[in-house]
Scaffold this motif. Structure first.
Motif, PDB file in Angstrom:
ATOM      1  N   PHE A   6       0.753  -1.402   0.002  1.00 13.18           N
ATOM      2  CA  PHE A   6       0.130  -0.008  -0.102  1.00 13.18           C
ATOM      3  C   PHE A   6       1.046   1.157  -0.084  1.00 13.18           C
ATOM      4  N   TYR A  13       0.467   6.709  -6.756  1.00 11.48           N
ATOM      5  CA  TYR A  13      -0.970   7.567  -6.579  1.00 11.48           C
ATOM      6  C   TYR A  13      -0.530   8.851  -6.937  1.00 11.48           C
ATOM      7  N   GLU A 147     -11.725  -1.884  -6.754  1.00 11.77           N
ATOM      8  CA  GLU A 147     -11.057  -1.774  -5.166  1.00 11.77           C
ATOM      9  C   GLU A 147      -9.706  -0.924  -5.392  1.00 11.77           C
ATOM     10  N   ASP A 151      -9.487   3.031  -3.894  1.00 11.35           N
ATOM     11  CA  ASP A 151      -8.382   3.604  -3.210  1.00 11.35           C
ATOM     12  C   ASP A 151      -7.722   4.878  -3.760  1.00 11.35           C
ATOM     13  N   LYS A 154     -10.174   7.905  -3.370  1.00 13.00           N
ATOM     14  CA  LYS A 154     -10.140   8.189  -1.973  1.00 13.00           C
ATOM     15  C   LYS A 154      -8.815   8.992  -1.619  1.00 13.00           C
ATOM     16  N   THR A 155      -7.632   8.756  -2.082  1.00 12.39           N
ATOM     17  CA  THR A 155      -6.441   9.358  -2.097  1.00 12.39           C
ATOM     18  C   THR A 155      -6.864  10.892  -2.812  1.00 12.39           C
ATOM     19  N   LYS A 187     -10.855  -6.053   3.723  1.00  5.43           N
ATOM     20  CA  LYS A 187     -10.661  -4.525   3.185  1.00  5.43           C
ATOM     21  C   LYS A 187     -11.840  -4.633   1.942  1.00  5.43           C
ATOM     22  N   THR A 191     -14.399  -1.441   1.899  1.00  5.87           N
ATOM     23  CA  THR A 191     -14.852  -0.631   0.585  1.00  5.87           C
ATOM     24  C   THR A 191     -16.303  -0.798   0.248  1.00  5.87           C
TER      25      THR A 191
END
Ligand code: AMP
Ligand code: MN
Ligand code: MN
Length: 342
Positions: A6, A13, A147, A151, A154-155, A187, A191
């Motif tokens: 991650f 990201y 998924e 993520d 969300k970031t 997770k 989510t």
């Protein structure tokens, strides 16, 4: 392990977010033979980028080939273009994003536009992904590309809404087999909970995906299942779907979806396979393993395909009569090795 993966991604990201900041025109493509994850991830990104990035002038979504009917309920699906018929595509995009594609072959006719973009981004979760983008966000521990998309959004602090949530939920529910497979982690459930809170409706989506099949699909699958063959030990089961069988049922290629899982359901089966004759006379293979000890993605890689350990596929440049003869001995060997160690 999860944590390292991650934190490594977070850096990528940031690169992606910086590149989005520079991009005014974006092209998103799904893989050939599109499924719920590739379409849901593509449309989820489209809605999110259009909503949260006012500097972006256009986001064009494309597929190669025909859109399967099962996904007609997805918001935004009508605006998805087909490479074969699109007339409004730009000659070059600032950014091209591929979602859920493990290799450049999976881009189909979209490959030149992907490769010709100022920056190309490969967002995926396949173990076999060969990092073909300029930027690669490949999370092999993720259950679905949706998924990974969640993520990233969300970031980027892009709030979910019902459209984005419906698309991403569809990706997750399809790639986890309805939250049944080993990729259904805590997770995934966290989510999913966030997606439901944002407006995804599990009952509606499930019904659209699995409970609204045309008669031709149900009967094709019944017939193909009756004709399924097994090795003497019943550890390998395979169905052969010819054009003739499809035509008899007036069925489309997409109506085979789900058949391979029905074969795997047999208690003795360790590997289930569906061989489908394509329109051009070669063979598309869908394969599933029933045990973590047999990696079918590795077998598919020998034929230029790939996927995940327990769910994979390839296209064999052989007729429907030759393909099983070439593949089945390799599967027998896989089963023999597995039984030797256990
Ligand atoms: P399917 O059997 O088509 O549902 O595909 C199962 C998994 O294998 C999915 O994750 C696909 O992305 C992957 N897969 C299917 N066909 C291919 C192919 N020709 N090349 C690489 N991966 C594939
Ligand atoms: Mn997929
Ligand atoms: Mn996927």
């Amino acid at each position: 392990m999860q944590k390292i993966a991650f934190s490594r991604s977070l850096v990528i990201y940031e690169d992606f977010i910086a590149a989005i900041g520079e991009a005014k025109t974006i092209f998103i493509t799904a893989h050939v033979g599109p499924d719920g994850d590739t379409l849901g991830s593509m449309l989820g990104f489209k809605f999110a980028l259009e909503k949260a990035c006012p500097h972006i002038q256009r986001v064009d979504c494309v597929i190669s080939g025909k859109m399967p009917d099962a996904y007609r309920f997805l918001p935004g699906i009508k605006e998805v273009l087909r490479m074969e018929t699109a007339t409004t595509l730009l000659p070059q995009y600032d950014m091209a994003i591929s979602v859920d594609c493990g290799s450049p072959d999976r881009l189909g006719l979209a490959r030149p536009l992907f490769e010709g973009a100022k920056i190309s981004v490969n967002i995926d979760h396949h173990i076999s992904n060969d990092r073909f983008g300029k930027l690669n966000i490949v999370e092999t521990t993720a259950a679905a590309s949706a998924e990974v998309a969640f993520d990233i959004l969300k970031t980027m602090k892009i709030p979910m809404d019902a459209n984005i949530a419906t698309c991403l939920y569809t990706g997750i529910v399809t790639d986890t087999g309805g939250f049944k497979y080993s990729n259904t982690t805590a997770k995934v459930m966290e989510t999913t909970a966030a997606l439901i809170s944002a407006g995804a409706n599990p009952e509606y989506i499930f019904k659209q995906l699995y409970e609204e099949q045309p008669l031709s699909q149900v009967m094709l699958q019944a017939d193909a299942l009756r004709q399924t063959q097994f090795n003497p030990e019943y550890t390998i089961g395979w169905a052969v779907v010819t054009r003739e069988l499809l035509n008899q049922h007036n069925a489309l290629d997409e109506h085979i979806d789900g058949l391979v899982e029905s074969i795997r359901r047999v208690d003795t089966v360790l590997i289930a396979v569906v061989f489908k004759e394509t329109e051009s006379g070669i063979t598309k293979v869908s394969i599933r393993s029933d045990t973590h000890d047999i990696d079918v993605s590795a077998v598919m890689a020998q034929f230029g395909g790939g996927g995940h350990k327990m769910a994979a596929g390839c296209t064999m440049e052989m007729s429907i009569t030759e393909a099983p003869k070439a593949l089945l001995p390799l599967l027998e060997e896989k089963v023999r090795q597995k039984l030797l160690v256990s």
